[in-house]
Design a protein around this motif. Sequence first.
Motif, PDB file in Angstrom:
ATOM      1  N   PHE A 108       0.835  -1.207   0.000  1.00  0.00           N
ATOM      2  CA  PHE A 108       0.000   0.000   0.000  1.00  0.00           C
ATOM      3  C   PHE A 108       0.871   1.258   0.000  1.00  0.00           C
ATOM      4  CE2 PHE A 108      -2.354   3.135   2.720  1.00  0.00           C
ATOM      5  CZ  PHE A 108      -3.385   3.417   1.838  1.00  0.00           C
ATOM      6  N   THR A 109       1.941   1.230   0.801  1.00  0.00           N
ATOM      7  CA  THR A 109       2.854   2.373   0.885  1.00  0.00           C
ATOM      8  C   THR A 109       3.554   2.628  -0.445  1.00  0.00           C
ATOM      9  OG1 THR A 109       3.267   2.009   3.238  1.00  0.00           O
ATOM     10  CG2 THR A 109       4.910   3.271   2.028  1.00  0.00           C
ATOM     11  N   ILE A 110       4.069   1.568  -1.059  1.00  0.00           N
ATOM     12  CA  ILE A 110       4.769   1.727  -2.339  1.00  0.00           C
ATOM     13  C   ILE A 110       3.834   2.336  -3.376  1.00  0.00           C
ATOM     14  CG2 ILE A 110       5.824   0.463  -4.257  1.00  0.00           C
ATOM     15  CD1 ILE A 110       6.852  -1.554  -2.163  1.00  0.00           C
ATOM     16  N   ALA A 111       2.589   1.852  -3.407  1.00  0.00           N
ATOM     17  CA  ALA A 111       1.636   2.337  -4.408  1.00  0.00           C
ATOM     18  C   ALA A 111       1.283   3.802  -4.190  1.00  0.00           C
ATOM     19  CB  ALA A 111       0.368   1.478  -4.361  1.00  0.00           C
ATOM     20  N   HIS A 112       0.944   4.173  -2.947  1.00  0.00           N
ATOM     21  CA  HIS A 112       0.539   5.574  -2.758  1.00  0.00           C
ATOM     22  C   HIS A 112       1.737   6.520  -2.877  1.00  0.00           C
ATOM     23  CE1 HIS A 112       2.024   6.168   1.354  1.00  0.00           C
ATOM     24  NE2 HIS A 112       1.288   5.190   1.829  1.00  0.00           N
ATOM     25  N   VAL A 172     -13.973   7.217  -4.565  1.00  0.00           N
ATOM     26  CA  VAL A 172     -13.499   5.845  -4.694  1.00  0.00           C
ATOM     27  C   VAL A 172     -12.699   5.420  -3.464  1.00  0.00           C
ATOM     28  CG1 VAL A 172     -12.141   4.251  -6.099  1.00  0.00           C
ATOM     29  CG2 VAL A 172     -13.492   6.024  -7.205  1.00  0.00           C
ATOM     30  N   ILE A 173     -11.980   6.360  -2.846  1.00  0.00           N
ATOM     31  CA  ILE A 173     -11.269   6.035  -1.603  1.00  0.00           C
ATOM     32  C   ILE A 173     -12.256   5.581  -0.534  1.00  0.00           C
ATOM     33  CG2 ILE A 173     -10.031   7.075   0.349  1.00  0.00           C
ATOM     34  CD1 ILE A 173      -8.408   8.688  -1.668  1.00  0.00           C
ATOM     35  N   ALA A 225      -4.207  -4.187  -1.938  1.00  0.00           N
ATOM     36  CA  ALA A 225      -3.650  -3.022  -1.239  1.00  0.00           C
ATOM     37  C   ALA A 225      -2.907  -2.115  -2.211  1.00  0.00           C
ATOM     38  CB  ALA A 225      -2.714  -3.478  -0.121  1.00  0.00           C
ATOM     39  N   PHE A 226      -2.192  -2.721  -3.165  1.00  0.00           N
ATOM     40  CA  PHE A 226      -1.430  -1.919  -4.127  1.00  0.00           C
ATOM     41  C   PHE A 226      -2.358  -1.108  -5.018  1.00  0.00           C
ATOM     42  CE2 PHE A 226       0.873  -1.078  -8.037  1.00  0.00           C
ATOM     43  CZ  PHE A 226       2.116  -0.668  -7.572  1.00  0.00           C
ATOM     44  N   LEU A 227      -3.411  -1.739  -5.544  1.00  0.00           N
ATOM     45  CA  LEU A 227      -4.331  -1.041  -6.447  1.00  0.00           C
ATOM     46  C   LEU A 227      -5.055   0.096  -5.722  1.00  0.00           C
ATOM     47  CD1 LEU A 227      -5.833  -4.052  -8.441  1.00  0.00           C
ATOM     48  CD2 LEU A 227      -4.113  -2.402  -9.201  1.00  0.00           C
ATOM     49  N   PHE A 228      -5.538  -0.191  -4.525  1.00  0.00           N
ATOM     50  CA  PHE A 228      -6.207   0.865  -3.768  1.00  0.00           C
ATOM     51  C   PHE A 228      -5.196   1.924  -3.301  1.00  0.00           C
ATOM     52  CE2 PHE A 228      -9.838  -2.168  -2.655  1.00  0.00           C
ATOM     53  CZ  PHE A 228     -10.680  -1.572  -3.577  1.00  0.00           C
ATOM     54  N   GLY A 229      -3.962   1.491  -3.058  1.00  0.00           N
ATOM     55  CA  GLY A 229      -2.926   2.439  -2.656  1.00  0.00           C
ATOM     56  C   GLY A 229      -2.658   3.476  -3.722  1.00  0.00           C
TER      57      GLY A 229
END
Length: 331
Positions: free
Chosen positions: A187-191, A213-214, A244-248
């Motif tokens: 999640f951290t990497i994505a955001h 969407v969040i 987690a990555f996609l939502f991030g």
Amino acid sequence: MRWIVWLVIIVSGLNWSVMSQADELRPAYIELNQVSGDNWRLTWKASARSRLGQTGAVIIPENCRANGEPDRQFAADNILTFRDLACSGSIEGQTIGLSGLELSNTDALVRISSSDGSLQTLRLTPDAPSVVIPSADGETRIGNVAAAYTVLGIEHILEGFDHLLFVLALVLLLKGGWLVVQTVTAFTIAHSLTLVGTTLGYLSLPQQPVEIVIALSIVFLAVEIVKAQPGESRLSERFPWIVAFLFGLLHGFGFAGALAEIGLPQDDVPLALFTFNLGVEIGQLLIVAGGLLVLALIRRLSGEWLRPAKLVAAYGIGTISTYWFLERLIA
């Protein structure tokens, strides 16, 4: 049964607290630019929805006097106030602050830009609503920026309740501390990717649909928690890193919107981005540690109450995020 009653009371109180305070946590912003010689331009911004934006006022250095009347403008959800100042001599060692900040629940950033190119970033809090302007040497400037944006990152994840609830929902959904840490790292990497890309101008999405969407992403996790059954794996349990990555990626656009509200020091953009991300990561790890600790305590006291406790928390998270979804959709 007593556990359930107390959990319902606590979560209900948190629901109203979170929903009522969600718009009060935007940092205020003060900018003091030296135009030439003794002439300075003061700009300060606060949320139009906050009491601070309505009644707050900048405390200018004692060796400065305001020229003319303040120019107040509305920009989106913010109130912008502009004033011209005449300051005799250096403002270093003088005090700048924000009256009314001590009655709020947010912080304020102060950015001071001199005509010689030096830039300082200072932070005001309700407990310290004024600060003495230090000398503008390079080491002090870098330290101020790093400290200010690290704390802002921590505060944004802890007080930006949508991101907080998303991370907390991951803790409730997944089994095993190491799996939670790995998923939160994804999640951290994505955001971080979308935050940096948006801040530097490489990516762009309209903020309002992103916020909608969040809210839906949190509703999705709350539903996954409620529907999870022993021996069965939900989509988010089978592929937690991917989810987690996609939502991030979407949450990163939300972080970028918050950072745009705060602003970045133009001479220290990489440092500010890095330390803001660092602060967000610290805040996330605090949430993970706190959530895992509470679950461990419940499991130790009475393992049979773990599932009901998770359900109560999930319904609370789902209620809050559904409220946000409807509020943002209507807006």
